[in-house]
Write a protein that holds these residues in place. Structure first.
Motif, mmCIF file in Angstrom:
data_model
loop_
_atom_site.group_PDB
_atom_site.id
_atom_site.type_symbol
_atom_site.label_atom_id
_atom_site.label_comp_id
_atom_site.label_asym_id
_atom_site.label_seq_id
_atom_site.Cartn_x
_atom_site.Cartn_y
_atom_site.Cartn_z
ATOM 1 N N GLY A 228 0.780 -1.072 0.302
ATOM 2 C CA GLY A 228 0.218 0.099 -0.249
ATOM 3 C C GLY A 228 0.668 1.141 -0.028
ATOM 4 O O GLY A 228 0.686 2.480 0.090
ATOM 5 N N GLY A 229 2.506 1.000 -0.602
ATOM 6 C CA GLY A 229 2.965 2.093 -0.553
ATOM 7 C C GLY A 229 3.679 2.271 0.662
ATOM 8 O O GLY A 229 4.368 3.196 0.924
ATOM 9 N N ARG A 230 3.448 2.158 2.087
ATOM 10 C CA ARG A 230 4.192 2.216 3.178
ATOM 11 C C ARG A 230 4.631 1.362 3.738
ATOM 12 O O ARG A 230 4.802 -0.736 3.719
ATOM 13 C CB ARG A 230 2.917 2.044 4.083
ATOM 14 N N LEU A 231 5.920 1.519 3.660
ATOM 15 C CA LEU A 231 7.095 0.479 5.067
ATOM 16 C C LEU A 231 5.974 -0.343 6.177
ATOM 17 O O LEU A 231 5.534 0.351 7.306
ATOM 18 C CB LEU A 231 7.783 0.954 5.697
ATOM 19 N N ARG A 232 6.065 -1.735 5.962
ATOM 20 C CA ARG A 232 5.740 -2.717 7.162
ATOM 21 C C ARG A 232 5.772 -2.756 8.141
ATOM 22 O O ARG A 232 5.676 -2.942 9.694
ATOM 23 C CB ARG A 232 4.377 -3.030 6.555
ATOM 24 N N ASN A 233 7.428 -3.385 7.530
ATOM 25 C CA ASN A 233 8.148 -3.694 9.229
ATOM 26 C C ASN A 233 8.983 -2.964 9.380
ATOM 27 O O ASN A 233 9.172 -1.311 9.635
ATOM 28 C CB ASN A 233 9.015 -4.733 8.615
ATOM 29 N N ARG A 234 9.482 -2.447 11.227
ATOM 30 C CA ARG A 234 10.002 -2.252 11.560
ATOM 31 C C ARG A 234 12.001 -2.551 11.571
ATOM 32 O O ARG A 234 12.233 -3.210 12.421
ATOM 33 C CB ARG A 234 9.919 -2.447 13.262
ATOM 34 N N PRO A 235 12.631 -2.184 11.129
ATOM 35 C CA PRO A 235 13.649 -2.181 10.306
ATOM 36 C C PRO A 235 14.378 -1.646 11.864
ATOM 37 O O PRO A 235 14.403 -0.895 12.276
ATOM 38 C CB PRO A 235 14.325 -1.389 9.298
ATOM 39 N N ARG A 236 15.812 -3.045 11.833
ATOM 40 C CA ARG A 236 16.716 -2.114 12.863
ATOM 41 C C ARG A 236 18.168 -3.154 13.115
ATOM 42 O O ARG A 236 18.357 -3.609 12.128
ATOM 43 C CB ARG A 236 16.294 -3.145 14.195
ATOM 44 N N LYS A 237 19.153 -2.042 13.429
ATOM 45 C CA LYS A 237 20.461 -2.503 12.226
ATOM 46 C C LYS A 237 20.720 -2.616 13.733
ATOM 47 O O LYS A 237 21.924 -3.902 13.846
ATOM 48 C CB LYS A 237 21.528 -0.382 12.301
ATOM 49 N N GLY A 238 20.675 -2.550 15.014
ATOM 50 C CA GLY A 238 21.268 -3.515 15.297
ATOM 51 C C GLY A 238 19.906 -3.719 16.669
ATOM 52 O O GLY A 238 18.841 -3.500 16.755
#
Length: 259
Positions: A228-238
């Motif tokens: 739907g044009g949106r980032l759905r997950n929650r990326p984490r680098k650490g």
């Protein structure tokens, strides 16, 4: 089954995305984001994000509503790691070390039909689009990944990665083909609330969705699912360290309406 969902593990209707919590075998939990696409009305396309880009704004600039991160890449220049082809043309990439490049999983799309297979099961110079990542998670409706077997050499060939991607729970993403549906899946991880998934757990999830075949895509801070044009997950680098908007990535799989 290595996990139990506190809510029914039912996929969303095609064209929808669903967020669910999985309870894992040791009592840990993680969040999974699941987008479903009608295979008859959707074409998978491989995209190369030249110079790398965060997936959400890249999609917004091109009017793409549905996408997921593609394959791996090499730091610091961001060139794709593993074979990439679009419209039958080989794109710039760093090959996987021998002999693993011949066996690692690919998605191949030709004439609108998508297939997940080992590289040596596909033509040497295939037409259409191809993206190589892996490992293969599901084949003929059965989970096939076993870390101890290391059939695609991700442990033996871990020098090309930041770490052994088969070891432990991480944010992960996957593509699944399930007859009349395509599934794009991303799980959160690296936090007190989200443990992430092992590759065995991810394979079990894709099997529970009745996928006939499924493969792992890039993960960690690169995990990005657009619906739907949106980032759905929650990326984490650490651990508990957000990656706002997700890490810039090199390739993606797009889910486009068939013309």
């Amino acid at each position: 089954m290595p996990f139990a969902s506190p809510e029914p593990l039912r996929p969303p209707r095609p064209g929808r995305v669903r967020r669910l919590r999985l309870e894992l075998g040791d009592g840990s939990r993680t969040t999974v984001h699941l987008a479903s696409h009608d295979a008859e009305r959707t074409e998978i396309r491989v995209a190369v994000l030249r110079g790398q880009a965060r997936l959400e704004p890249w999609c917004a600039a091109r009017g793409v509503e549905e996408a997921i991160v593609g394959g791996f890449f090499v730091r610091p220049d961001g060139i794709a790691l593993g074979e990439v082809r679009t419209r039958g043309v080989a794109r710039g990439h760093v090959p996987f070390d021998a002999p693993w490049g011949d066996v690692r999983a690919c998605v191949h799309v030709q004439g609108g039909a998508a297939r997940i297979a080992r590289r040596d099961e596909l033509p040497e110079a295939p037409r259409g689009d191809l993206l190589q990542a892996g490992p293969l998670l599901v084949r003929d409706g059965r989970p096939v990944f076993r870390r101890e077997r290391d059939a695609e050499g991700f442990s033996a060939g871990s020098r090309q990665f930041d770490s052994d991607i088969t070891d432990g729970r991480y944010p992960r993403s996957a593509l699944g083909l399930a007859g009349d549906r395509y599934y794009a899946v991303a799980c959160d991880g690296r936090s007190r609330h989200d443990a992430g998934l092992t590759l065995e757990e991810l394979a079990a999830l894709m099997t529970a969705l009745d996928c006939e075949s499924a493969m792992n895509l890039d993960g960690g801070g690169s995990t990005s699912l657009i619906s739907g044009g949106r980032l759905r997950n929650r990326p984490r680098k650490g651990y508990d360290e957000p990656e706002p908007g997700g890490r810039p990535v090199s390739t993606a799989l797009l889910f486009l309406p068939r013309p």
